[in-house]
Design a protein around this motif. Sequence first.
Motif, mmCIF file in Angstrom:
data_model
loop_
_atom_site.group_PDB
_atom_site.id
_atom_site.type_symbol
_atom_site.label_atom_id
_atom_site.label_comp_id
_atom_site.label_asym_id
_atom_site.label_seq_id
_atom_site.Cartn_x
_atom_site.Cartn_y
_atom_site.Cartn_z
ATOM 1 N N THR A 1 0.608 -1.245 0.007
ATOM 2 C CA THR A 1 0.002 0.065 -0.024
ATOM 3 C C THR A 1 0.889 1.166 0.024
ATOM 4 O OG1 THR A 1 -0.174 0.008 2.570
ATOM 5 C CG2 THR A 1 -1.838 -1.211 1.298
ATOM 6 N N ARG B 1 3.147 6.312 -2.693
ATOM 7 C CA ARG B 1 4.417 7.118 -3.174
ATOM 8 C C ARG B 1 4.189 7.507 -4.633
ATOM 9 N NH1 ARG B 1 9.592 5.081 -1.732
ATOM 10 N NH2 ARG B 1 9.441 4.172 0.539
ATOM 11 N N SER C 1 5.285 10.206 2.230
ATOM 12 C CA SER C 1 5.086 10.353 3.941
ATOM 13 C C SER C 1 4.049 11.564 3.956
ATOM 14 C CB SER C 1 6.301 10.316 4.629
ATOM 15 O OG SER C 1 6.093 10.721 6.155
ATOM 16 N N SER D 1 0.590 11.532 2.348
ATOM 17 C CA SER D 1 -0.215 10.351 2.985
ATOM 18 C C SER D 1 -0.984 11.191 4.396
ATOM 19 C CB SER D 1 0.439 9.191 3.451
ATOM 20 O OG SER D 1 1.358 9.542 4.665
ATOM 21 N N ARG E 1 -5.955 9.799 1.673
ATOM 22 C CA ARG E 1 -6.124 8.487 2.229
ATOM 23 C C ARG E 1 -7.459 7.810 2.134
ATOM 24 N NH1 ARG E 1 -1.991 7.661 5.078
ATOM 25 N NH2 ARG E 1 -2.823 5.720 5.776
ATOM 26 N N ARG F 1 0.616 1.148 7.212
ATOM 27 C CA ARG F 1 0.784 1.810 8.380
ATOM 28 C C ARG F 1 -0.514 1.712 9.306
ATOM 29 N NH1 ARG F 1 4.526 2.218 5.726
ATOM 30 N NH2 ARG F 1 6.388 3.689 5.781
ATOM 31 N N ASP F 2 -1.603 1.569 8.354
ATOM 32 C CA ASP F 2 -3.043 1.548 9.208
ATOM 33 C C ASP F 2 -3.917 0.564 8.686
ATOM 34 O OD1 ASP F 2 -3.081 2.393 6.642
ATOM 35 O OD2 ASP F 2 -4.733 3.738 6.709
ATOM 36 N N ARG G 1 10.430 10.403 9.353
ATOM 37 C CA ARG G 1 9.335 9.565 8.866
ATOM 38 C C ARG G 1 8.383 9.015 9.956
ATOM 39 N NH1 ARG G 1 8.660 5.964 4.117
ATOM 40 N NH2 ARG G 1 10.843 5.569 4.021
ATOM 41 N N ASP H 1 4.553 9.890 10.392
ATOM 42 C CA ASP H 1 3.540 8.826 10.236
ATOM 43 C C ASP H 1 2.905 8.524 11.385
ATOM 44 O OD1 ASP H 1 4.584 8.499 7.514
ATOM 45 O OD2 ASP H 1 5.797 6.752 7.872
ATOM 46 N N ARG I 1 0.184 12.120 12.305
ATOM 47 C CA ARG I 1 -0.546 12.877 11.617
ATOM 48 C C ARG I 1 -2.134 12.485 12.374
ATOM 49 N NH1 ARG I 1 0.383 8.249 7.462
ATOM 50 N NH2 ARG I 1 -0.812 6.625 7.970
HETATM 51 O O1 DC Z 1 5.993 1.519 3.158
HETATM 52 P P1 DC Z 1 6.409 2.875 2.478
HETATM 53 O O2 DC Z 1 7.742 3.503 2.992
HETATM 54 O O3 DC Z 1 6.557 2.709 0.956
HETATM 55 O O4 DC Z 1 5.556 4.097 2.528
HETATM 56 C C1 DC Z 1 5.709 5.131 2.043
HETATM 57 C C2 DC Z 1 4.748 6.347 3.031
HETATM 58 O O5 DC Z 1 3.517 6.236 2.604
HETATM 59 C C3 DC Z 1 5.166 6.141 4.416
HETATM 60 O O6 DC Z 1 5.930 7.225 5.019
HETATM 61 C C4 DC Z 1 3.690 6.526 5.048
HETATM 62 C C5 DC Z 1 2.713 5.968 3.912
HETATM 63 N N1 DC Z 1 1.759 5.188 4.173
HETATM 64 C C6 DC Z 1 0.595 5.211 4.821
HETATM 65 O O7 DC Z 1 0.588 6.534 5.298
HETATM 66 N N2 DC Z 1 -0.384 4.251 4.709
HETATM 67 C C7 DC Z 1 0.172 2.953 4.407
HETATM 68 N N3 DC Z 1 -0.744 2.160 4.636
HETATM 69 C C8 DC Z 1 1.365 2.712 3.719
HETATM 70 C C9 DC Z 1 2.110 3.707 3.506
#
Ligand code: DC
Length: 218
Positions: free
Chosen positions: A32, A37, A97, A100, A106, A127-128, A177, A181, A184
């Motif tokens: 995700t 990205r 980041s 997002s 989102r 992340r979520d 980061r 993350d 937020r």
């Molecule tokens: O997993 P990654 O490093 O490729 O993710 C890049 C950014 O995307 C991360 O810093 C926060 C965001 N992200 C998010 O907010 N929710 C997710 N489910 C996946 C990534």
Amino acid sequence: MINIAIDGPSGAGKSTVAKAVAEKLDILYLDTGAMYRACGLYALRKGINPEDEREVKKILPEINVDVLYKNGTQITLLNGEDVSMQIREHKISKAASDISKHKQVRIKLVDMQRKIAAKTSVVLDGRDIGTYVLPNCKNKFYLTASVKVRAERRFKELKEKGAECNFDTLYNDIIQRDYNDTHRDFAPLKQADDAVFIDSSNMTKEQVRDYILERLNI
Ligand code: DC
């Protein structure tokens, strides 16, 4: 049908482990982060600061992110263009980041993630996923590692690719980061109450994979 959610901070090894779990079970892996990205890449291409909510809102309708699978590997499409390589660039990590944190971004991406999870067996990393995307998922994991270990892994990975990198910069980027993350307002990075916690600092990728496989509710 099985859904497996693996959340955690940047560089904890989520994607490596998620891929390995998906491979063992012969199901899909949905990265995700790649979707955020792709949005970050679009903003940078348009010369927009991904932190600027008003500007991001304006370009959001122009952004169409899609994923497809070639031989089991995820291809990320931005308005039909394969951007799987470009989104791995260092500057895109920060842009992703930053972008997002906007609720509208989102909601758009989470909707897609839920649709994919509803129709296919899939391992999702993010992340979520356990807290917001799939709160009723029966297989939730929270994978982390110390900042030092995460920076070392990233450093090694970049060195192996022959990329220029500085350890202190990587270390500080990770701290920044993590802060972004977890702080937020909308769907921040947080361990779900019912997620299995894994600290991979002293574990190999195979050990983490097997630890997860042993704990699945299938
Ligand atoms: O997993 P990654 O490093 O490729 O993710 C890049 C950014 O995307 C991360 O810093 C926060 C965001 N992200 C998010 O907010 N929710 C997710 N489910 C996946 C990534």
